[in-house]
Write a protein that holds these residues in place. Sequence first.
Motif, short mmCIF file in Angstrom:
data_model
loop_
_atom_site.label_atom_id
_atom_site.label_comp_id
_atom_site.label_asym_id
_atom_site.label_seq_id
_atom_site.Cartn_x
_atom_site.Cartn_y
_atom_site.Cartn_z
N PHE A 34 53.16 2.59 48.19
CA PHE A 34 53.53 3.54 47.14
C PHE A 34 55.04 3.67 47.07
O PHE A 34 55.74 3.52 48.07
N TYR A 36 57.46 6.79 45.58
CA TYR A 36 57.51 8.12 44.99
C TYR A 36 58.97 8.45 44.67
O TYR A 36 59.90 7.95 45.30
N LEU A 46 54.61 10.19 41.70
CA LEU A 46 54.29 8.81 41.96
C LEU A 46 54.93 7.91 40.91
O LEU A 46 54.77 8.14 39.71
N LYS A 49 52.06 2.21 42.52
CA LYS A 49 51.30 1.98 43.75
C LYS A 49 50.70 0.59 43.72
O LYS A 49 50.50 0.00 42.65
N PHE A 51 47.48 -1.50 45.53
CA PHE A 51 46.31 -1.52 46.41
C PHE A 51 45.87 -2.96 46.64
O PHE A 51 45.55 -3.36 47.75
N LEU A 100 49.30 8.49 55.76
CA LEU A 100 50.40 8.06 54.91
C LEU A 100 51.70 8.15 55.70
O LEU A 100 52.01 9.17 56.29
N TYR B 36 50.68 18.81 49.85
CA TYR B 36 49.99 17.74 49.14
C TYR B 36 48.70 17.42 49.89
O TYR B 36 48.55 17.67 51.08
N GLN B 38 45.85 13.98 50.08
CA GLN B 38 45.61 12.60 49.67
C GLN B 38 44.16 12.25 49.94
O GLN B 38 43.68 12.36 51.08
N GLN B 42 43.92 6.84 47.18
CA GLN B 42 44.63 7.49 46.09
C GLN B 42 46.01 7.90 46.56
O GLN B 42 46.32 7.85 47.74
N SER B 43 46.83 8.28 45.60
CA SER B 43 48.16 8.74 45.97
C SER B 43 48.12 10.23 46.30
O SER B 43 47.08 10.88 46.18
N LEU B 44 49.25 10.74 46.67
CA LEU B 44 49.35 12.16 46.98
C LEU B 44 49.12 12.99 45.73
O LEU B 44 49.54 12.62 44.64
N PHE B 91 43.57 14.25 53.89
CA PHE B 91 44.85 14.21 54.60
C PHE B 91 45.80 15.16 53.89
O PHE B 91 46.05 15.01 52.70
#
Lengths: 112, 116
Positions: A34, A36, A46, A49, A51, A100, B36, B38, B42-44, B91
């Motif tokens: 990602f 950001y 964002l 991203k 995947f 993350l 945030y 997650q 997926q993103s935050l 998370f």
Amino acid sequence: AQSVSQHNHHVILSEAASLELGCNYSYGGTVNLFWYVQYPGQHLQLLLKYFSGDPLVKGIKGFEAEFIKSKFSFNLRKPSVQWSDTAEYFCAVNPRGGKLIFGQGTELSVKP
Amino acid sequence: GAVVSQHPSWVICKSGTSVKIECRSLDFQATTMFWYRQFPKQSLMLMATSNEGSKATYEQGVEKDKFLINHASLTLSTLTVTSAHPEDSSFYICSAISGVTGNTIYFGEGSWLTVV
């Protein structure tokens, strides 16, 4: 230990200059990647991203990033920056099933 | 450098119980903290903005009564997940803005919540 490294702490550019922000990670397995952005006083947003699939990812506001697996890199690029791109940029890696992990951030200052 | 400490890193709780996650700025004052979450793959997602001494600002779709945020001091914000359900398993990560310049952002290490 897994880590994410952003090469530049602070980048200063003039408007219309091209931008490339480096991001390398240390993890041998499959990852989600990602970028950001956080504008002054605001929360993270964002940009893009990755995947799977095409390693060249296009995001919002004209940003793109390329995943190079052999180099463990996911560099962010923009052909022509604007003053409004002034912000802090974070690369983050999410080893699948793991937490993350953020890079330390790169502050971008664009001079009008 | 500045450090944001998030605790606990891992927590398992039973459905129906509440769990509190702390976010501390260890060597600076954080006037603003963000929470945030997650989901896998997926993103935050921003849940809320926490300002010291005032009520948190929640994003659309985030239940205020379920995710209680308290920013009681310039170094501590807490997120309490009340009456947790398995779908709250996620998370959670906080970030803090240094109060001096307002443009330096630090992240906690995140907290894994599993509700069983």
